[in-house]
Design a protein around this motif. Structure first.
Motif, PDB file in Angstrom:
ATOM      1  N   ASP A  10       9.542 -35.926  17.030  1.00  0.00           N
ATOM      2  CA  ASP A  10       8.969 -34.784  16.299  1.00  0.00           C
ATOM      3  C   ASP A  10       9.587 -34.731  14.909  1.00  0.00           C
ATOM      4  O   ASP A  10      10.766 -35.045  14.730  1.00  0.00           O
ATOM      5  CB  ASP A  10       9.256 -33.464  17.013  1.00  0.00           C
ATOM      6  CG  ASP A  10       8.397 -33.246  18.246  1.00  0.00           C
ATOM      7  OD1 ASP A  10       7.462 -34.043  18.473  1.00  0.00           O
ATOM      8  OD2 ASP A  10       8.674 -32.278  18.976  1.00  0.00           O
ATOM      9  N   ARG A  11       8.782 -34.314  13.961  1.00  0.00           N
ATOM     10  CA  ARG A  11       9.276 -34.195  12.582  1.00  0.00           C
ATOM     11  C   ARG A  11      10.029 -32.891  12.404  1.00  0.00           C
ATOM     12  O   ARG A  11       9.586 -31.844  12.865  1.00  0.00           O
ATOM     13  CB  ARG A  11       8.123 -34.246  11.604  1.00  0.00           C
ATOM     14  CG  ARG A  11       7.467 -35.612  11.565  1.00  0.00           C
ATOM     15  CD  ARG A  11       6.471 -35.650  10.464  1.00  0.00           C
ATOM     16  NE  ARG A  11       7.212 -35.892   9.231  1.00  0.00           N
ATOM     17  CZ  ARG A  11       6.865 -36.774   8.320  1.00  0.00           C
ATOM     18  NH1 ARG A  11       5.772 -37.462   8.482  1.00  0.00           N
ATOM     19  NH2 ARG A  11       7.579 -36.948   7.249  1.00  0.00           N
ATOM     20  N   LEU A  19      11.443 -29.181  20.737  1.00  0.00           N
ATOM     21  CA  LEU A  19      11.407 -30.308  19.797  1.00  0.00           C
ATOM     22  C   LEU A  19      11.791 -31.544  20.590  1.00  0.00           C
ATOM     23  O   LEU A  19      12.815 -31.554  21.263  1.00  0.00           O
ATOM     24  CB  LEU A  19      12.395 -30.094  18.640  1.00  0.00           C
ATOM     25  CG  LEU A  19      12.031 -29.040  17.621  1.00  0.00           C
ATOM     26  CD1 LEU A  19      13.192 -28.821  16.657  1.00  0.00           C
ATOM     27  CD2 LEU A  19      10.791 -29.447  16.842  1.00  0.00           C
TER      28      LEU A  19
END
Length: 66
Positions: free
Chosen positions: A28-29, A24
């Motif tokens: 990034d969501r 991640l």
């Protein structure tokens, strides 16, 4: 790997490791509360706590664009 402490802490640690290993990346969501709860089979309250604590510790932030 899950720790022997509270479940929310073990899940937080999983996401911290993903961030530290580059799985991640910044921008990034994160999963939504609902997606996090479903993925880990936890309550929405626990999922909310995971995300809130990641924000508090500086690992994530809420953008308001959800």
């Amino acid at each position: 790997m899950m720790s022997s402490g509270p479940l929310f802490r073990a899940i937080m640690d999983t996401y911290k490791i993903k961030m530290e290993m580059g799985e991640l990346r910044p921008g990034d969501r994160m999963p939504s509360v609902r997606a996090l709860a479903d993925r880990h089979r936890i309550s929405h309250a626990t999922a909310t706590r995971v995300l809130r604590e990641l924000c508090r510790e500086g690992y994530a932030y809420v953008s308001g664009n959800a």
